[in-house]
Design a protein around this motif. Structure first.
Motif, PDB file in Angstrom:
ATOM      1  N   ILE A 159       0.848  -1.187   0.000  1.00  0.00           N
ATOM      2  CA  ILE A 159       0.000   0.000   0.000  1.00  0.00           C
ATOM      3  C   ILE A 159       0.887   1.242   0.000  1.00  0.00           C
ATOM      4  O   ILE A 159       1.855   1.328   0.748  1.00  0.00           O
ATOM      5  N   GLY A 160       0.561   2.204  -0.847  1.00  0.00           N
ATOM      6  CA  GLY A 160       1.340   3.429  -0.922  1.00  0.00           C
ATOM      7  C   GLY A 160       2.582   3.305  -1.772  1.00  0.00           C
ATOM      8  O   GLY A 160       3.394   4.218  -1.836  1.00  0.00           O
ATOM      9  N   GLY A 161       2.766   2.144  -2.410  1.00  0.00           N
ATOM     10  CA  GLY A 161       3.924   1.981  -3.274  1.00  0.00           C
ATOM     11  C   GLY A 161       5.180   1.545  -2.570  1.00  0.00           C
ATOM     12  O   GLY A 161       6.245   1.483  -3.181  1.00  0.00           O
ATOM     13  N   ASN A 162       5.086   1.256  -1.268  1.00  0.00           N
ATOM     14  CA  ASN A 162       6.275   0.807  -0.544  1.00  0.00           C
ATOM     15  C   ASN A 162       6.697  -0.571  -1.036  1.00  0.00           C
ATOM     16  O   ASN A 162       5.872  -1.467  -1.199  1.00  0.00           O
ATOM     17  N   LYS A 163       8.005  -0.727  -1.226  1.00  0.00           N
ATOM     18  CA  LYS A 163       8.541  -1.998  -1.713  1.00  0.00           C
ATOM     19  C   LYS A 163       9.208  -2.756  -0.580  1.00  0.00           C
ATOM     20  O   LYS A 163       9.972  -2.189   0.183  1.00  0.00           O
ATOM     21  N   GLU A 164       8.920  -4.040  -0.518  1.00  0.00           N
ATOM     22  CA  GLU A 164       9.543  -4.914   0.474  1.00  0.00           C
ATOM     23  C   GLU A 164      10.070  -6.150  -0.234  1.00  0.00           C
ATOM     24  O   GLU A 164       9.320  -6.846  -0.914  1.00  0.00           O
ATOM     25  N   PRO A 165      11.371  -6.427  -0.125  1.00  0.00           N
ATOM     26  CA  PRO A 165      11.885  -7.659  -0.730  1.00  0.00           C
ATOM     27  C   PRO A 165      11.274  -8.888  -0.056  1.00  0.00           C
ATOM     28  O   PRO A 165      11.195  -8.962   1.171  1.00  0.00           O
ATOM     29  N   VAL A 166      10.826  -9.821  -0.863  1.00  0.00           N
ATOM     30  CA  VAL A 166      10.330 -11.104  -0.356  1.00  0.00           C
ATOM     31  C   VAL A 166      11.303 -12.173  -0.837  1.00  0.00           C
ATOM     32  O   VAL A 166      11.576 -12.283  -2.033  1.00  0.00           O
ATOM     33  N   TRP A 167      11.815 -12.964   0.101  1.00  0.00           N
ATOM     34  CA  TRP A 167      12.864 -13.939  -0.202  1.00  0.00           C
ATOM     35  C   TRP A 167      12.285 -15.338  -0.323  1.00  0.00           C
ATOM     36  O   TRP A 167      11.525 -15.791   0.541  1.00  0.00           O
ATOM     37  N   PHE A 168      12.671 -16.021  -1.417  1.00  0.00           N
ATOM     38  CA  PHE A 168      12.208 -17.379  -1.694  1.00  0.00           C
ATOM     39  C   PHE A 168      13.387 -18.345  -1.640  1.00  0.00           C
ATOM     40  O   PHE A 168      14.497 -18.025  -2.069  1.00  0.00           O
ATOM     41  N   ALA A 169      13.132 -19.546  -1.145  1.00  0.00           N
ATOM     42  CA  ALA A 169      14.130 -20.620  -1.132  1.00  0.00           C
ATOM     43  C   ALA A 169      13.387 -21.950  -1.165  1.00  0.00           C
ATOM     44  O   ALA A 169      12.154 -22.000  -1.024  1.00  0.00           O
ATOM     45  N   LEU A 170      14.139 -23.032  -1.343  1.00  0.00           N
ATOM     46  CA  LEU A 170      13.496 -24.349  -1.389  1.00  0.00           C
ATOM     47  C   LEU A 170      12.878 -24.722  -0.054  1.00  0.00           C
ATOM     48  O   LEU A 170      11.854 -25.399   0.001  1.00  0.00           O
ATOM     49  N   ASN A 171      13.508 -24.291   1.031  1.00  0.00           N
ATOM     50  CA  ASN A 171      12.927 -24.454   2.367  1.00  0.00           C
ATOM     51  C   ASN A 171      13.666 -23.521   3.321  1.00  0.00           C
ATOM     52  O   ASN A 171      14.562 -22.776   2.916  1.00  0.00           O
ATOM     53  N   GLU A 172      13.297 -23.558   4.596  1.00  0.00           N
ATOM     54  CA  GLU A 172      13.873 -22.647   5.581  1.00  0.00           C
ATOM     55  C   GLU A 172      15.386 -22.811   5.729  1.00  0.00           C
ATOM     56  O   GLU A 172      16.087 -21.878   6.120  1.00  0.00           O
ATOM     57  N   ASP A 173      15.910 -23.990   5.423  1.00  0.00           N
ATOM     58  CA  ASP A 173      17.360 -24.210   5.514  1.00  0.00           C
ATOM     59  C   ASP A 173      18.119 -23.604   4.346  1.00  0.00           C
ATOM     60  O   ASP A 173      19.356 -23.589   4.354  1.00  0.00           O
ATOM     61  N   ARG A 174      17.414 -23.158   3.335  1.00  0.00           N
ATOM     62  CA  ARG A 174      18.008 -22.536   2.151  1.00  0.00           C
ATOM     63  C   ARG A 174      19.076 -23.432   1.505  1.00  0.00           C
ATOM     64  O   ARG A 174      20.241 -23.055   1.385  1.00  0.00           O
ATOM     65  N   PRO A 175      18.673 -24.612   1.061  1.00  0.00           N
ATOM     66  CA  PRO A 175      19.639 -25.504   0.414  1.00  0.00           C
ATOM     67  C   PRO A 175      20.057 -24.989  -0.955  1.00  0.00           C
ATOM     68  O   PRO A 175      19.399 -24.139  -1.562  1.00  0.00           O
ATOM     69  N   LEU A 176      21.140 -25.534  -1.455  1.00  0.00           N
ATOM     70  CA  LEU A 176      21.701 -25.124  -2.739  1.00  0.00           C
ATOM     71  C   LEU A 176      20.775 -25.488  -3.897  1.00  0.00           C
ATOM     72  O   LEU A 176      20.224 -26.583  -3.956  1.00  0.00           O
ATOM     73  N   ALA A 177      20.605 -24.566  -4.813  1.00  0.00           N
ATOM     74  CA  ALA A 177      19.894 -24.802  -6.065  1.00  0.00           C
ATOM     75  C   ALA A 177      20.599 -23.973  -7.134  1.00  0.00           C
ATOM     76  O   ALA A 177      21.580 -23.268  -6.852  1.00  0.00           O
ATOM     77  N   PHE A 178      20.082 -24.024  -8.373  1.00  0.00           N
ATOM     78  CA  PHE A 178      20.770 -23.357  -9.472  1.00  0.00           C
ATOM     79  C   PHE A 178      19.777 -22.667 -10.396  1.00  0.00           C
ATOM     80  O   PHE A 178      18.682 -23.173 -10.635  1.00  0.00           O
ATOM     81  N   PHE A 179      20.196 -21.513 -10.922  1.00  0.00           N
ATOM     82  CA  PHE A 179      19.497 -20.883 -12.035  1.00  0.00           C
ATOM     83  C   PHE A 179      20.106 -21.407 -13.331  1.00  0.00           C
ATOM     84  O   PHE A 179      21.326 -21.614 -13.418  1.00  0.00           O
ATOM     85  N   ALA A 180      19.270 -21.605 -14.342  1.00  0.00           N
ATOM     86  CA  ALA A 180      19.759 -21.977 -15.672  1.00  0.00           C
ATOM     87  C   ALA A 180      20.230 -20.706 -16.375  1.00  0.00           C
ATOM     88  O   ALA A 180      19.435 -19.799 -16.631  1.00  0.00           O
ATOM     89  N   GLY A 181      21.535 -20.645 -16.686  1.00  0.00           N
ATOM     90  CA  GLY A 181      22.087 -19.404 -17.210  1.00  0.00           C
ATOM     91  C   GLY A 181      22.852 -19.555 -18.506  1.00  0.00           C
ATOM     92  O   GLY A 181      23.043 -20.664 -19.030  1.00  0.00           O
ATOM     93  N   ILE A 182      23.279 -18.411 -19.024  1.00  0.00           N
ATOM     94  CA  ILE A 182      24.176 -18.358 -20.166  1.00  0.00           C
ATOM     95  C   ILE A 182      25.295 -17.380 -19.824  1.00  0.00           C
ATOM     96  O   ILE A 182      25.146 -16.518 -18.951  1.00  0.00           O
ATOM     97  N   TRP A 183      26.426 -17.490 -20.524  1.00  0.00           N
ATOM     98  CA  TRP A 183      27.556 -16.616 -20.239  1.00  0.00           C
ATOM     99  C   TRP A 183      28.326 -16.323 -21.528  1.00  0.00           C
ATOM    100  O   TRP A 183      28.196 -17.034 -22.525  1.00  0.00           O
ATOM    101  N   THR A 184      29.136 -15.282 -21.486  1.00  0.00           N
ATOM    102  CA  THR A 184      30.031 -14.968 -22.601  1.00  0.00           C
ATOM    103  C   THR A 184      31.135 -14.051 -22.105  1.00  0.00           C
ATOM    104  O   THR A 184      30.988 -13.379 -21.079  1.00  0.00           O
ATOM    105  N   GLN A 185      32.236 -14.040 -22.824  1.00  0.00           N
ATOM    106  CA  GLN A 185      33.285 -13.037 -22.577  1.00  0.00           C
ATOM    107  C   GLN A 185      33.025 -11.870 -23.511  1.00  0.00           C
ATOM    108  O   GLN A 185      32.822 -12.057 -24.707  1.00  0.00           O
ATOM    109  N   TRP A 186      33.057 -10.643 -22.971  1.00  0.00           N
ATOM    110  CA  TRP A 186      32.595  -9.487 -23.738  1.00  0.00           C
ATOM    111  C   TRP A 186      33.418  -8.256 -23.387  1.00  0.00           C
ATOM    112  O   TRP A 186      33.758  -8.054 -22.213  1.00  0.00           O
ATOM    113  N   THR A 187      33.741  -7.466 -24.391  1.00  0.00           N
ATOM    114  CA  THR A 187      34.444  -6.205 -24.183  1.00  0.00           C
ATOM    115  C   THR A 187      33.460  -5.056 -24.350  1.00  0.00           C
ATOM    116  O   THR A 187      32.799  -4.949 -25.389  1.00  0.00           O
ATOM    117  N   SER A 188      33.342  -4.226 -23.321  1.00  0.00           N
ATOM    118  CA  SER A 188      32.382  -3.124 -23.348  1.00  0.00           C
ATOM    119  C   SER A 188      32.737  -2.138 -22.241  1.00  0.00           C
ATOM    120  O   SER A 188      33.657  -2.366 -21.455  1.00  0.00           O
TER     121      SER A 188
END
Length: 321
Positions: A219-248
């Motif tokens: 309400i009022g536009g206030n932002k609150e981060p909400v944290w997600f994990a597999l469970n309360e112990d926050r076990p290891l998981a992975f995002f499916a990603g891509i990568w590259t070497q880049w000059t910029s």
């Protein structure tokens, strides 16, 4: 009165099509405004943004104007405590010419903050890493765009764990009138020619995490981060990603650099994430077999993993910074 920091006497709407309207509390923004100005000068560059009063919001707001959406998105990620005047970064702030850019990249808040707090040996063991280049990797409770973070990637040396910078190269149209590239953190449209060049096995990676955050606009536009994990112990998981070497140019003050960059795929949200952030969620891999498929399978087969995590497999484990 809000000072006009930009050296431009009059802001041209076409030149600065993306506006972010910020609330000014009764006590004023004080040194926080000075912090924002210094950050903008350093990260965005003088002449690439403008700060003005926003009298249409009752005189209690200010507008920060940018050349493009990426600049606005990066600014809000850097100052999450500043409150938006209407609770959203809206396409209504953009010119018609900006509409294509808005629809082509993921919006602010699609997992632009995550944590990785497990030990690196767990990553090495689960993903069968051939080479660990991270040294003594610290716990990383808050990883933001353009930060260095651990990534397991297919490289010329085999499957390696190393630190890379979060944010893949931006499409050419997103760099128009901009002399730097902060990168794109999330990849949704895998049919785009911009992304398809990096969908082969040699550019795929997995990004370890223990929790990720999505912004909940209250309400009022206030932002609150909400944290997600597999469970309360926050076990290891992975995002499916891509990568590259880049000059910029990632930061104007640093000039041109060559970096290993990564981003990860997003998809429609599942029920748990969608209740907070209905637009998208990261593509999450929880099984070793899924990790192997993403790192080794033909592209069409690997992209079948670009789907929401099943309902019930994620929990809200925290709220707040």
């Amino acid at each position: 009165m809000v000072r006009r920091y930009t050296p431009i006497a009059k802001t041209n709407d076409a030149a600065f099509p993306v506006r972010v309207k910020l609330r000014i509390p009764q006590c004023g923004l004080g040194v926080r405004l000075d912090d924002a100005h210094r950050w903008l000068s350093c990260e965005v560059g003088t002449g690439n943004y403008a700060v003005h009063p926003a009298p249409s919001v009752g005189g209690n707001a200010m507008a920060v104007r940018f050349l493009n959406l990426e600049g606005a998105r990066h600014f809000l990620a850097g100052f999450p405590d500043l409150k938006l005047a209407d609770g959203t970064l809206s396409p209504a702030y953009s010119s018609p010419a900006q509409e294509a850019l808005w629809s082509s990249v993921d919006l602010l808040g699609v997992c632009n903050l995550y944590s990785m707090t497990t030990n690196q040996q767990a990553i090495v063991d689960l993903v069968k890493v051939w080479k660990d280049k991270t040294g003594n990797m610290p716990s990383l409770p808050g990883i933001y765009p353009n930060y260095q973070a651990p990534v397991v990637a297919n490289t010329s040396e085999g499957r390696a764990l190393s630190m890379m910078r979060w944010g893949m190269p931006s499409p050419a149209f997103a760099l128009k009138n901009r002399n730097y590239d902060r990168g794109i953190t999330n990849v949704r449209n895998t049919t785009s020619t911009h992304w398809r060049r990096w969908l082969g096995v040699q550019h795929r990676c997995v990004v370890p995490f223990t929790a990720f955050s999505e912004p909940n606009v209250g309400i009022g536009g206030n932002k609150e981060p909400v944290w997600f994990a597999l469970n309360e112990d926050r076990p290891l998981a992975f995002f499916a990603g891509i990568w590259t070497q880049w000059t910029s140019v990632r930061k104007v003050k640093d000039g041109e650099t060559t970096d290993n960059l990564f981003g990860f795929l997003t998809c429609d949200p599942n029920e748990t994430v969608g209740a907070v952030h209905p637009k998208a969620m990261p593509v999450i891999l929880t099984e070793q077999s899924e990790v192997e498929t993403w790192l080794t399978a033909p592209t069409d087969e690997a992209l079948q993993l670009q789907r929401p995590l099943s309902d019930g497999l994620l929990q809200i484990v925290a709220r707040g910074a």
